[in-house]
Design a protein around this motif. Structure first.
Motif, PDB file in Angstrom:
ATOM      1  N   LEU A 175      11.494   2.879   4.615  1.00 14.69           N
ATOM      2  CA  LEU A 175      10.561   3.676   3.817  1.00 14.69           C
ATOM      3  C   LEU A 175      10.266   5.008   4.506  1.00 14.69           C
ATOM      4  O   LEU A 175      10.466   5.167   5.710  1.00 14.69           O
ATOM      5  N   SER A 176       9.763   5.950   3.720  1.00 12.58           N
ATOM      6  CA  SER A 176       9.501   7.295   4.213  1.00 12.58           C
ATOM      7  C   SER A 176       8.009   7.555   4.348  1.00 12.58           C
ATOM      8  O   SER A 176       7.208   7.132   3.509  1.00 12.58           O
ATOM      9  N   ILE A 177       7.660   8.274   5.430  1.00 11.62           N
ATOM     10  CA  ILE A 177       6.285   8.724   5.645  1.00 11.62           C
ATOM     11  C   ILE A 177       6.266  10.240   5.460  1.00 11.62           C
ATOM     12  O   ILE A 177       7.043  10.944   6.093  1.00 11.62           O
ATOM     13  N   PRO A 178       5.451  10.765   4.572  1.00 13.82           N
ATOM     14  CA  PRO A 178       4.388  10.142   3.785  1.00 13.82           C
ATOM     15  C   PRO A 178       4.783   9.830   2.341  1.00 13.82           C
ATOM     16  O   PRO A 178       3.937   9.378   1.575  1.00 13.82           O
ATOM     17  N   GLN A 179       6.021  10.071   1.957  1.00 10.56           N
ATOM     18  CA  GLN A 179       6.392   9.943   0.546  1.00 10.56           C
ATOM     19  C   GLN A 179       6.158   8.530   0.008  1.00 10.56           C
ATOM     20  O   GLN A 179       5.610   8.360  -1.093  1.00 10.56           O
ATOM     21  N   ASP A 180       6.550   7.518   0.779  1.00  5.90           N
ATOM     22  CA  ASP A 180       6.320   6.137   0.336  1.00  5.90           C
ATOM     23  C   ASP A 180       4.956   5.632   0.799  1.00  5.90           C
ATOM     24  O   ASP A 180       4.240   4.983   0.037  1.00  5.90           O
ATOM     25  N   ILE A 181       4.624   5.934   2.028  1.00  9.46           N
ATOM     26  CA  ILE A 181       3.334   5.500   2.589  1.00  9.46           C
ATOM     27  C   ILE A 181       2.766   6.622   3.457  1.00  9.46           C
ATOM     28  O   ILE A 181       3.386   7.033   4.440  1.00  9.46           O
ATOM     29  N   ALA A 182       1.598   7.103   3.073  1.00  7.04           N
ATOM     30  CA  ALA A 182       0.891   8.078   3.909  1.00  7.04           C
ATOM     31  C   ALA A 182       0.216   7.322   5.051  1.00  7.04           C
ATOM     32  O   ALA A 182      -0.123   6.148   4.925  1.00  7.04           O
ATOM     33  N   LEU A 183       0.016   8.009   6.177  1.00 10.24           N
ATOM     34  CA  LEU A 183      -0.437   7.308   7.382  1.00 10.24           C
ATOM     35  C   LEU A 183      -1.385   8.183   8.201  1.00 10.24           C
ATOM     36  O   LEU A 183      -1.200   9.400   8.292  1.00 10.24           O
ATOM     37  N   SER A 184      -2.396   7.532   8.800  1.00 11.33           N
ATOM     38  CA  SER A 184      -3.266   8.256   9.729  1.00 11.33           C
ATOM     39  C   SER A 184      -3.660   7.355  10.896  1.00 11.33           C
ATOM     40  O   SER A 184      -3.713   6.129  10.763  1.00 11.33           O
ATOM     41  N   GLY A 185      -3.932   7.999  12.028  1.00  9.79           N
ATOM     42  CA  GLY A 185      -4.477   7.298  13.187  1.00  9.79           C
ATOM     43  C   GLY A 185      -5.950   7.620  13.308  1.00  9.79           C
ATOM     44  O   GLY A 185      -6.609   7.918  12.308  1.00  9.79           O
ATOM     45  N   PHE A 186      -6.478   7.596  14.581  1.00 15.02           N
ATOM     46  CA  PHE A 186      -7.914   7.856  14.719  1.00 15.02           C
ATOM     47  C   PHE A 186      -8.310   8.456  16.062  1.00 15.02           C
ATOM     48  O   PHE A 186      -9.454   8.868  16.237  1.00 15.02           O
ATOM     49  N   THR A 187      -7.419   8.512  17.039  1.00 16.65           N
ATOM     50  CA  THR A 187      -7.851   8.958  18.370  1.00 16.65           C
ATOM     51  C   THR A 187      -7.174  10.243  18.834  1.00 16.65           C
ATOM     52  O   THR A 187      -7.443  10.718  19.934  1.00 16.65           O
ATOM     53  N   ASN A 188      -6.288  10.796  18.017  1.00 16.97           N
ATOM     54  CA  ASN A 188      -5.641  12.082  18.300  1.00 16.97           C
ATOM     55  C   ASN A 188      -5.022  12.121  19.699  1.00 16.97           C
ATOM     56  O   ASN A 188      -5.259  13.037  20.493  1.00 16.97           O
ATOM     57  N   GLU A 189      -4.209  11.098  19.986  1.00 15.90           N
ATOM     58  CA  GLU A 189      -3.491  11.040  21.264  1.00 15.90           C
ATOM     59  C   GLU A 189      -2.485  12.187  21.350  1.00 15.90           C
ATOM     60  O   GLU A 189      -2.081  12.767  20.335  1.00 15.90           O
ATOM     61  N   MET A 190      -2.023  12.472  22.554  1.00 18.72           N
ATOM     62  CA  MET A 190      -1.056  13.546  22.754  1.00 18.72           C
ATOM     63  C   MET A 190       0.219  13.324  21.939  1.00 18.72           C
ATOM     64  O   MET A 190       0.808  14.266  21.414  1.00 18.72           O
ATOM     65  N   HIS A 191       0.635  12.043  21.820  1.00 17.11           N
ATOM     66  CA  HIS A 191       1.873  11.737  21.102  1.00 17.11           C
ATOM     67  C   HIS A 191       1.774  12.030  19.606  1.00 17.11           C
ATOM     68  O   HIS A 191       2.799  12.103  18.929  1.00 17.11           O
TER      69      HIS A 191
ATOM     70  N   PRO B 214       0.827  -1.220   0.000  1.00 15.92           N
ATOM     71  CA  PRO B 214       0.000   0.000   0.000  1.00 15.92           C
ATOM     72  C   PRO B 214       0.858   1.264   0.000  1.00 15.92           C
ATOM     73  O   PRO B 214       2.011   1.255   0.430  1.00 15.92           O
ATOM     74  N   ASP B 215       0.263   2.335  -0.508  1.00 18.30           N
ATOM     75  CA  ASP B 215       0.939   3.634  -0.435  1.00 18.30           C
ATOM     76  C   ASP B 215       0.217   4.582   0.523  1.00 18.30           C
ATOM     77  O   ASP B 215       0.555   5.761   0.630  1.00 18.30           O
ATOM     78  N   ALA B 216      -0.780   4.047   1.238  1.00 14.14           N
ATOM     79  CA  ALA B 216      -1.454   4.795   2.301  1.00 14.14           C
ATOM     80  C   ALA B 216      -2.049   3.795   3.272  1.00 14.14           C
ATOM     81  O   ALA B 216      -2.462   2.697   2.877  1.00 14.14           O
ATOM     82  N   LEU B 217      -2.092   4.171   4.543  1.00 11.12           N
ATOM     83  CA  LEU B 217      -2.549   3.236   5.567  1.00 11.12           C
ATOM     84  C   LEU B 217      -3.434   3.954   6.588  1.00 11.12           C
ATOM     85  O   LEU B 217      -2.991   4.859   7.298  1.00 11.12           O
ATOM     86  N   LEU B 218      -4.699   3.545   6.626  1.00  7.72           N
ATOM     87  CA  LEU B 218      -5.666   4.063   7.603  1.00  7.72           C
ATOM     88  C   LEU B 218      -5.665   3.136   8.810  1.00  7.72           C
ATOM     89  O   LEU B 218      -5.944   1.944   8.682  1.00  7.72           O
ATOM     90  N   CYS B 219      -5.355   3.667   9.982  1.00 10.96           N
ATOM     91  CA  CYS B 219      -5.261   2.858  11.206  1.00 10.96           C
ATOM     92  C   CYS B 219      -6.436   3.146  12.135  1.00 10.96           C
ATOM     93  O   CYS B 219      -6.871   4.290  12.259  1.00 10.96           O
ATOM     94  N   ILE B 220      -6.896   2.121  12.818  1.00  9.68           N
ATOM     95  CA  ILE B 220      -8.099   2.242  13.645  1.00  9.68           C
ATOM     96  C   ILE B 220      -7.901   3.147  14.852  1.00  9.68           C
ATOM     97  O   ILE B 220      -8.848   3.733  15.365  1.00  9.68           O
ATOM     98  N   ASN B 221      -6.673   3.279  15.331  1.00 10.76           N
ATOM     99  CA  ASN B 221      -6.399   4.242  16.395  1.00 10.76           C
ATOM    100  C   ASN B 221      -4.934   4.666  16.332  1.00 10.76           C
ATOM    101  O   ASN B 221      -4.155   4.150  15.515  1.00 10.76           O
ATOM    102  N   ASP B 222      -4.543   5.576  17.170  1.00 10.80           N
ATOM    103  CA  ASP B 222      -3.179   6.116  17.102  1.00 10.80           C
ATOM    104  C   ASP B 222      -2.136   5.112  17.565  1.00 10.80           C
ATOM    105  O   ASP B 222      -1.020   5.084  17.051  1.00 10.80           O
ATOM    106  N   THR B 223      -2.470   4.282  18.550  1.00 14.81           N
ATOM    107  CA  THR B 223      -1.516   3.267  19.005  1.00 14.81           C
ATOM    108  C   THR B 223      -1.164   2.322  17.872  1.00 14.81           C
ATOM    109  O   THR B 223       0.009   1.960  17.674  1.00 14.81           O
TER     110      THR B 223
END
Length: 341
Positions: free
Chosen positions: A267-283, A244-253
């Motif tokens: 690999l590089s984020i986001p150039q090789d694979i874009a990434l997202s979490g879902f819970t907007n943790e402090m980290h 994949p070149d993008a990855l939707l994750c169910i939560n930030d952990t």
């Protein structure tokens, strides 16, 4: 005529065993065989036995006590919900007892039993990731003790709940990847038994169809909700002939675990694979690159759950369960935005 309370002796006589054996089984003592323990616990439940009677001097306090069961008390999401519950409960004169299932089904059941024992007059809970059978929650509802689920919900046909618009926001996130040039979008969902896994996966699939992208089952992976499991799941995705070149994750952990796997693969984020979490943790704001995620109204979620619970404690359980769906929003950061489209 007042119905006689079931006693330890009643259960012991019915099962042809001793009172001490029944007592130890109800306390989950390891000396009792699992088969006999299950038989005793089921009979106690069927007969409405309450293992710990509340002393008269404590009845007033217990009548103003509500319980919370959370999968963990480390992540910001759950601690913020707890804060919302506590603030509203305090305003209404209620004391809050917090219990932690550690995302385990057996521990969640123990939490329910403990809250029953101390005489909690209502319970707010988010389902543990291992939980597939919800019968332990029926111990509350059969005794007319109000129950409200939040985030990870279940049995919405009979239990009230508070959550977010999971399907719509997952759809928007997936479309965001597409708009930023992603052509092979994968989804790291949680365990199949969790409502949030179903809802967020549904939004992901809806967006692929809307964006005229191919639905590839190899890009849909269910994982446990810890970083190590997510890292292993991401490694499998990276080994696909067309990763994949993008990855939707169910939560930030889960996203943090995926981030580790992507980096270890060079690999590089986001150039090789874009990434997202879902819970907007402090980290999410301090990792590099900062993580795109979903801001949820956590404290408001806790307040609404507490409000529904206390309404039912004081006025009776709703004849028709209520489902509150709250708005959330995507917080776009560097992890999902490619500099060149």
């Amino acid at each position: 005529m007042t119905k006689k309370r079931t006693s330890l002796k009643d259960i012991a006589e019915a099962l042809n065993t001793s009172v001490s054996t029944v007592s130890r089984a109800l306390k989950d003592h390891p000396d009792i065989s699992p088969a006999l323990k299950k038989q005793i616990q089921e009979m106690a439940f069927e007969r409405g036995y309450n293992q710990k009677k509340i002393p008269a001097k404590n009845k007033t306090n217990s009548a103003k006590t509500i319980g919370i069961i959370v999968p963990d008390m480390v992540t910001y999401f759950f601690s913020a919900v707890i804060s919302g519950v506590e603030n509203y409960a305090k305003e209404k004169g209620y004391f809050v007892v917090i219990t932690n299932s550690h995302d385990r089904a057996d521990q969640e059941e123990k939490c329910v039993n403990h809250l029953l024992e101390i005489g909690a007059c209502g319970v707010i809970s988010s389902i543990a990731q291992e939980t597939k059978n919800f019968s332990h929650f029926s111990r509350l509802t059969t005794q007319n003790i109000p129950l409200v689920f939040f985030d990870r919900v279940a049995e919405t046909d009979r239990i009230s709940s508070v959550g977010i618009d999971n399907t719509n926001i997952a759809r928007e996130l997936t479309c965001h990847f597409h708009e930023n040039g992603a052509k092979r979008i994968a989804c790291l969902a949680g365990p199949k038994n969790l409502s949030i896994s179903h809802e967020r996966t549904a939004g992901y699939l809806s967006a692929l169809i809307d964006c005229n992208q191919t639905v590839n089952n190899a890009y849909m992976v269910n994982t446990m909700l810890d970083a190590d499991s997510a890292e292993k799941a991401t490694n499998k995705l990276l080994q696909l002939p067309e990763p994949p070149d993008a990855l939707l994750c169910i939560n930030d952990t889960v996203a943090f675990g995926a981030m580790r796997a992507i980096r270890n693969a060079g690999l590089s984020i986001p150039q090789d694979i874009a990434l997202s979490g879902f819970t907007n943790e402090m980290h999410a704001t301090v990792v590099e690159p900062p993580l795109t995620s979903v801001a949820q109204p956590t404290e408001e979620m806790g307040r609404e759950a507490a409000k529904m619970l206390i309404e039912q404690i004081e006025n009776g359980i709703y004849k028709v369960p209520r489902q509150i769906v709250m708005k959330s929003k995507i917080v776009i950061r560097s992890s999902s935005v490619k500099s060149e489209l």
